[in-house]
Structures are given as C-alpha cells and as structure tokens.
Design a protein around this motif. Structure first.
Motif, PDB file in Angstrom:
ATOM      1  N   LEU B 226       0.868  -1.176   0.000  1.00 24.66           N
ATOM      2  CA  LEU B 226       0.000   0.000   0.000  1.00 24.66           C
ATOM      3  C   LEU B 226       0.906   1.227   0.000  1.00 24.66           C
ATOM      4  N   ALA B 227       0.657   2.150  -0.924  1.00 23.94           N
ATOM      5  CA  ALA B 227       1.392   3.419  -0.945  1.00 23.94           C
ATOM      6  C   ALA B 227       0.447   4.514  -0.471  1.00 23.94           C
ATOM      7  N   GLU B 228       0.950   5.409   0.359  1.00 23.66           N
ATOM      8  CA  GLU B 228       0.092   6.432   0.978  1.00 23.66           C
ATOM      9  C   GLU B 228       0.748   7.801   0.905  1.00 23.66           C
ATOM     10  N   GLY B 229      -0.035   8.820   0.585  1.00 24.25           N
ATOM     11  CA  GLY B 229       0.471  10.187   0.468  1.00 24.25           C
ATOM     12  C   GLY B 229       0.362  10.955   1.767  1.00 24.25           C
ATOM     13  N   ALA B 230       1.094  12.082   1.831  1.00 24.52           N
ATOM     14  CA  ALA B 230       1.094  12.914   3.036  1.00 24.52           C
ATOM     15  C   ALA B 230       0.145  14.101   2.917  1.00 24.52           C
ATOM     16  N   ASP B 231      -0.579  14.200   1.810  1.00 28.80           N
ATOM     17  CA  ASP B 231      -1.495  15.323   1.634  1.00 28.80           C
ATOM     18  C   ASP B 231      -2.781  15.071   2.421  1.00 28.80           C
ATOM     19  N   GLY B 232      -3.714  16.013   2.330  1.00 35.65           N
ATOM     20  CA  GLY B 232      -4.963  15.883   3.065  1.00 35.65           C
ATOM     21  C   GLY B 232      -5.703  14.595   2.743  1.00 35.65           C
ATOM     22  N   ILE B 287       4.793   3.259   3.096  1.00 40.38           N
ATOM     23  CA  ILE B 287       4.613   2.022   2.330  1.00 40.38           C
ATOM     24  C   ILE B 287       4.320   0.922   3.342  1.00 40.38           C
ATOM     25  N   GLU B 288       3.196   0.246   3.150  1.00 37.94           N
ATOM     26  CA  GLU B 288       2.869  -0.876   4.023  1.00 37.94           C
ATOM     27  C   GLU B 288       2.908  -2.162   3.199  1.00 37.94           C
ATOM     28  N   VAL B 289       3.520  -3.193   3.755  1.00 39.84           N
ATOM     29  CA  VAL B 289       3.557  -4.498   3.095  1.00 39.84           C
ATOM     30  C   VAL B 289       2.455  -5.357   3.691  1.00 39.84           C
TER      31      VAL B 289
END
Lengths: 354, 446
Positions: B226-232, B287-289
């Motif tokens: 899982l890829a995750e952004g730092a925006d709102g 990033i979560e595996v």
C-alpha cells in the motif's frame, strides 16, 4: 500491521537490537519506527477490517455532525450533485438482497452514486477517517467516523434510524451493502501475479486487440461522432492554445470579444487566487449559485446595506444558515481577519475574475 | 520553392491579429464555421495582392530590414535566474477542461501535447491531478515510513533517501481516466483535452526493493504493498509486489534533472512504470507491506471500470498500448497544402512500442511510421510519417503495437467489449478529420 510485529518492534527497541537488521548494508541510513509513530500513520482499514479501530456511533449523532461538517458539500441527505457526485441514491431494497445494484444496468439513476459503486463498507470508514472533512482532513475522532458512517448508511437505507454502528457489527453491515457483489477482478489490467498465482486477474491477457491490417481494411469509413460546435467554443479560443509558428495554427473559437476585454481590477487577481486557494469557489460561483449563493447574488442583496462589509465578514468567519437555504455555511476559521476583509471587499466591489 | 515568402494564393489563416472588429462581429453573428470559410477566401485574396508587389521587390523584409535583435544589445546573463519559455510560447500551458469538475482541489490540468516535441514533457507542463489540493512540503519535515509485513518497521528522512544508491529512468505517466470523456462520443476539441493527462519524464530515485530489503520485507506472505500520500487525502493505492521485486518501482525525488515539482509530489513520489497515474502516489509518506489488497477509496469508488453487465472491474492498473497524432490535431489549421510531417506519441504499460501505423483515409489503408529514438520500455515513443497534403479531406489515425504483441483497437472493437461507460482506460484509435479548408477536428471512426 499485525499485533505480532508491533510487539516484536517494542521488544527490539527496548533491547536495542536494531543492529540485527539489514540496515548494515547502508549504515547510517534510516532508523526503526517507534510504535507510536506507526500507530499515528497506519490508519488504513482493509475489507477484512484489519486496522479498524474500536468504537461506535449512532445515526442521530451522525446527523448532527453531518449537517455541521459535510452537508455544505454533499447536501443534507448526501444527495447533492453540486460539488461532488452524489453519495446516496440509485439503490433499492432488492439491491440489498442481491448485492448487485440494478440501476447500473437499467440506467434508472442519472449518476453513479457512491453507494451504487462501493462494495466494501471498510472503504467508507477508511476514507472518511483519512480525508474528511474536505478542508480539515483527519480531524474526526473514531467515534465521529462511526456516527457519520451510521448516518450515511441510514440515508442509503442499509441500516434503520435507530442503528448504532460499532466495530463489532460492521461485518453485519457489510453483508447488506447494495453493490457488495458488484466487483470483478477478472481482467488483464493487474500488473502482478494472476489470481491463480495469489494475485489478481488473468495474468495480463488483454480483453480487446486491434488488427494489423495494412490495406483495403474496410470499404467505408463510418464517422460515428463529431465535435459539436458548443464543445469547441466551450474551451476558449483555440488559436491562443497553439504555437504561433510552425506547420499549423489554432483555429479561432470561443468568445472572441471576451479575450480582448481583460482589465486588471486593482488587486482582484490576488483575491481570486485567495478564494480559489481557500476553497470558497467550491460553493460560490462568481456569477452563479453552486451550493451557496453566487458572489453576484451576495452583492445584489447587500450592496445598499450600510454595514454590509462588517456583516459579511461576520458571516464568513462565523458561518450561517437560513438566509440562502437550508444548507449551512460552515465557519471559515482557516481565513485570517485580513483575508476575510479582502474577500468581502472584493465581493462588494463586484467580484471581478481579474 | 523560389520566393516562398511571397508565394501568391497561399492558403493561410493569418492568425496573427488578422481578425478585425468587423470580423469578430461576423463570427458572433453568423457562426464560427461559416466565418472561417469566408475568412479563408478573404485572407487568401488579401495575401495574394501584396505578394505580387513583394515579389517585385528585392526580397523578404524579414531579411532586408534588420530587426532590433540584430541591431541592439541583448539582455545580460541571469536576467531570468530560473529560465522561462519565450513569450511567444505563452499559449502552451496546462489548462482545465471547463465544466469537467467543480472543485479546483480535486481536478485536472491537461498537458498541451499539441505543442510538444520528442518524448520528454517539460516539468512545468506535466499534467496535474490532485485529490485534495496540493502543498509545497518542507523536505526537512517529510518522512517515509515502512511498515506491515517487514522485520523492522522503519523511518527515512529525505537526507537518508537521497544518500542511497540512485537510478534514473524515463517513463510515461498517464491518468487512468485519460480520454475518459470520449468513451461515448466526441466531447472535447483538442489533443490537450482528449489525451493531455499524459506526461513523460526522467525520474530519479531509489528502487523501492532496496528499501524493503533493508527492512526485511516478508516477500513470501507480503504480495501487495500500500502506498500512501502525506497530503490531506492521504491517497492510498494497492500495488503488486511482483512489480516492486522487478526493481522498476522507484521512490523518486528527481524529475528531469531537478527535484519533483510541488504539483507532482515534491519531495517524494512513487514511480510505478506502466501503471495509471493514481498509483504513482505523490507526497509519499508510507509504504505498508501486506497479504491482501486494501480496496481504498481510489480502488473501490473511483478508478473502477463499469462494464455493460453492470459489474465494475476493480484493480485495473495497467495502461494498455495507445497512440495519438499530436500534429496536426484537433483545433488546428494546416498552414498550406504540400508537405507535412505527421507526428505523434505512442506508449504502452506493458513494454516497448514496436510499431506505429498511420492512416490518412480513416483506416482503409495504413503506412508504417518511423519510430524515433530512444524507444524505451513504458516510455513515450515519438513517431513521424511523411505526408503530402493534396488539399482534399482526410482522416488521420495512428495505431500502435507493443512488444507483447498487443495492437491498439478501434472504438468499435473497444466498445463491443467494454461498452461506453467505463470512464477509465480508453485507449481507442484517435481520428482527426482534415477538411478541404485545412481545419482539423475531433471525430470518432468505428
């Protein structure tokens, strides 16, 4: 993440065993995350509810929160099509039985609402928690999210009005999601392993392939669709969107007169940038109602009022409801006093685009 | 060829302020197409007369009368510390499609493909798509966290990441909804709006595999990330571990030799070659595996493809083989009859472009175009074809093939399987109609 790894991490941090890891190859780079850090950022909720925090919320509390924080964009009943596509609508009791939304086939609803599409209730919890409300993401408590989700589920007639949504009964709700059987992964556009090998889809086999014919491939050319005039004109003057040198020029289109009439209204450009940046334009058009009134309507209503500036600054900073309809305007706490004043002065001077 | 500058009777719309006030009134009164037809005749006639006079003079005033730039001192160095395009290029900018969205923070600005050369998109013209607005993030306060099925959950600063061994790769990025407005019928006038959610850049960063190796990722169980952004929006997307293991997924901070632009994820974004843009998570913070996909909002409510049977395809990610002619293209007018270089872009999320065929008769006959170098995997490839326009109506099309053997399909072929409501992954053959006046417009050929 699993509880096992969190526990392991804690032990390792306490025992100072980080040197056991592969950080060795690139010494000095990176460090172990603390459990508090992982908890702070790892907020995702999977369809199997891994990651779901404990908590609860009821429909009534959700309604109060909704009207204060959500209705301005999504409408009182989640039905609004003004800012975003509707969240609710287009699903029936029979869909809850079958898990397939019939309106996706018979086109009986003009849009595709969120509840017509989403198969997994976990998705809604995850997204509300991480990204809502629009201007204050991640400001809701877990119980707030449960309550808001309970209210939405009630609007979609998935749960009754007296329902209390909790981490313990959310799986029961999943079994009633109207489009829970509406997803397929039988396609060739997953770039990893196939479903047969522990991944998704058919392993990358395309569903449509063109043909390699080079000559006399058909006897007639059927033009199925051409650009309507309004669609060309709706995109401004194409002559100004092309290079003035080279093998081609852009055709002249759109409102020519408008192009020549750009006048700078002292500082207006900066205020336009401000109202865009602060999200005001999401609800107010320059000359049209969106959710709230157009700036032209505000001007018309208040231009003769002596204290118009002070009154409107108050409305901007404190919010209001009832003057222009039932949908409330939330307090705009993210504006400084000076910004609110500049915006109101700009509205009262005619809200010019530039 | 002689006295080309003075050639009489040249079909030329003379776009440089050739519209008088009367002309503008005529357009508003009689409609654009009627006006164009008469304006062409008028412009041709108007040019013909002075051309005769000029032909009798000693030559081209652009040569004989020295311009100011040849007879005066130019500007000093560093007059523009960060260089900008010529003022004559000001029309080639990112633009929104009016009415497409209501909120600028969740919208699209399209790349002006009609003006680009080669394969690299200038960074300032890279298309924009945000889900909850963009920020200019302080790189000193940015962190990348790795967690989930790893031996050691870890945190990296930008300093850490930029010290790791770096690679640079050229790849296209295309939004899954590119050309999405055209599924049912022609909706937009130019290639900027029909195909402009496409850019191609050189990205610099660290292979994600290197970082996951450091953290001791459980590659046996953890077949998804899982890829995750730092925006709102903290946007999240599921990505297959196979792509990470191949080494092609990058944690990137560089774009075209400089840092990423804020609109494109400064200071850190994921690069997932061949996959739709939404998975190239910007402002990447985590990033979560894991052992299952996540069904996040942008893979369970949006970026799902509605099929005619009412089912939505979920986790569609690969951008399939596609091409488009960018010059000449919709909303343009050919300057003249005679030689033209038909030029366009081709790309595939499955690998390299091996062939592009071009038709000028709406798909009855095709000719193989030249592929210009470099031809790179999961990157834009530029193609060109010689064409002599005889002044007759034509329909221009391009059809790309990739090294998996996949051939770009027609609208008829695509709709037969996917209907007209899937929004995403429209890679149909694009058609541009050329009229006898030289005007080019968007049409669809089945």
């Amino acid at each position: 993440m699993s509880r096992f790894y969190k526990t392991l991490m804690t032990i390792l941090l306490v025992s100072g065993a980080s040197a056991a890891f592969a950080f060795d190859r690139y010494p000095g780079l990176g460090r172990l995350a603390t459990p508090a850090e992982v908890t702070a950022w790892d907020i995702d909720v999977r369809p199997d509810f891994t990651g779901l925090p404990q908590g609860s919320g009821n429909v009534d509390d959700g309604m109060v929160l909704w009207e204060a924080k959500c209705a301005s964009c999504h409408g009182i009943f989640g039905e609004s099509n003004e800012v975003f596509t509707p969240l609710v609508g287009g699903t029936r009791a029979s869909d809850i039985e079958s898990g397939h939304v019939a309106a996706l086939i018979d086109n009986s609803f003009p849009q595709r609402s969120t509840f017509m599409k989403v198969a997994t209730v976990s998705t809604l919890f995850d997204y509300i928690k991480r990204a809502m409300p629009w201007t204050e993401p991640k400001s809701l408590s877990d119980d707030d999210v449960y309550a808001l989700l309970a209210y939405l589920l009630n609007l979609a007639e998935v749960v009754p009005a007296d329902f209390v949504l909790t981490h313990e009964n959310i799986a029961d709700v999943q079994a009633r999601m109207p489009n829970r059987n509406g997803m397929t992964t039988d396609h060739g556009m997953w770039p990893g392993a196939s479903a047969a090998n522990g991944g998704i889809g058919n392993g990358g086999k395309p569903d449509v392939n063109g043909d390699a014919c080079m000559s006399n491939c058909k006897t007639e050319v059927l033009v199925a669709s051409a650009l309507p005039d309004y669609a060309q004109d709706a995109h401004g003057n194409l002559a100004e969107q092309n290079r003035p040198v080279g093998p081609v020029r852009g055709v002249s289109s759109g409102d020519q007169a408008e192009a020549g009439a750009s006048v700078d209204h002292s500082g207006a450009t900066a205020v336009v940038a401000l109202v865009n940046a602060k999200g005001c334009m999401a609800c107010h058009g320059l000359a049209n109602k969106i959710v709230g009134p157009g700036y032209n309507e505000v001007l018309a209503k208040y231009k003769d009022r002596a204290d118009a500036e002070a009154y409107l600054i108050g409305k901007v900073t404190s919010g209001g409801q009832g003057v222009w309809g039932a949908v409330p305007m939330p307090p705009q706490g993210h504006l400084s006093d000076d910004e609110a004043r500049r915006i109101v002065q700009w509205v009262l001077s005619g809200a010019q685009a530039q | 060829m002689a006295n080309d500058y003075a050639r009489p009777g040249r079909v030329r719309p003379a776009p440089e302020n050739f519209l008088s006030d009367e002309d503008i009134a005529a357009i508003n009164k009689g409609g654009r197409r009627d006006f164009l037809r008469s304006a062409f005749i008028a412009a041709s006639a108007a040019l013909a007369a002075p051309a005769v006079a000029r032909a009798q003079s000693a030559g081209d005033p652009a040569i004989l009368e020295l311009p100011p730039w040849s007879t005066s001192l130019g500007l000093p160095v560093a007059a523009n510390p960060y260089g900008m395009p010529s003022k004559f290029e000001r029309g080639l900018v990112r633009r929104e499609s009016p009415g497409l969205t209501r909120v600028g923070g969740s919208s699209v600005a399209f790349t002006p493909l009609q003006g680009l050369f080669g394969i690299i998109t200038p960074s300032g013209l890279h298309f924009e798509r945000h889900h909850q607005g963009w920020h200019d993030i302080d790189p000193a306060r940015h962190r990348l966290m790795i967690n989930g099925l790893v031996k050691s959950e870890a945190v990296y600063t930008m300093d850490d990441l930029m010290r790791l061994p770096a690679v640079s790769r050229i790849h296209f990025i295309e939004c899954g909804a590119n050309t999405g407005m055209e599924w049912g019928n022609v909706a937009v006038p130019t290639v900027q709006y029909s195909h402009g959610m496409l850019s191609c850049s050189e990205f610099t960063g660290v292979p994600l595999k290197l970082i996951l190796d450091m953290c001791g990722a459980d590659y046996k169980k953890g077949r998804f990330i899982l890829a995750e952004g730092a925006d709102g929006s903290s946007m999240t997307r599921t990505i297959p571990m196979e792509m990470v293991e191949s080494g092609e997924v990058l944690v990137a901070y560089g774009m075209n030799g400089e840092m990423l632009r804020p609109e494109n994820g400064y200071p850190l974004r994921l690069v997932v070659p061949g996959v739709q843009g939404v998975s190239w998570v910007k402002w990447l913070r985590r990033i979560e595996v894991g052992d299952q996909p996540w069904a996040s909002k942008d893979e369970a409510v949006h970026y799902i493809d509605l099929m005619p049977d009412g089912q939505h395809r979920q986790y569609t990610s690969t951008q399939e083989v596609k091409s488009v002619i960018t010059s000449p293209s919709g909303g343009q007018i050919l300057l003249d009859r005679g030689f033209h270089n038909i030029s366009g872009m081709a790309w595939s999320g499955r690998g390299k472009i091996t062939r592009v065929d071009v038709s000028t008769d709406g798909g009855i006959n095709w000719r193989e175009a030249r592929l210009e170098t470099p031809v790179l995997s999961k990157a834009v490839t530029r193609f060109n074809l010689d064409w002599v326009w005889d002044g007759k109506a034509a329909i221009l099309q391009s059809r790309a093939t990739d090294d998996s053997g996949h051939i770009q399909a027609s609208y008829g072929q695509l709709r037969a399987v996917r209907g007209t409501k899937s929004i995403y992954h429209n890679n149909a053959i694009q058609s541009w109609k050329v009229t006898e006046s030289g005007e080019v417009s968007n049409v669809q050929v089945l």
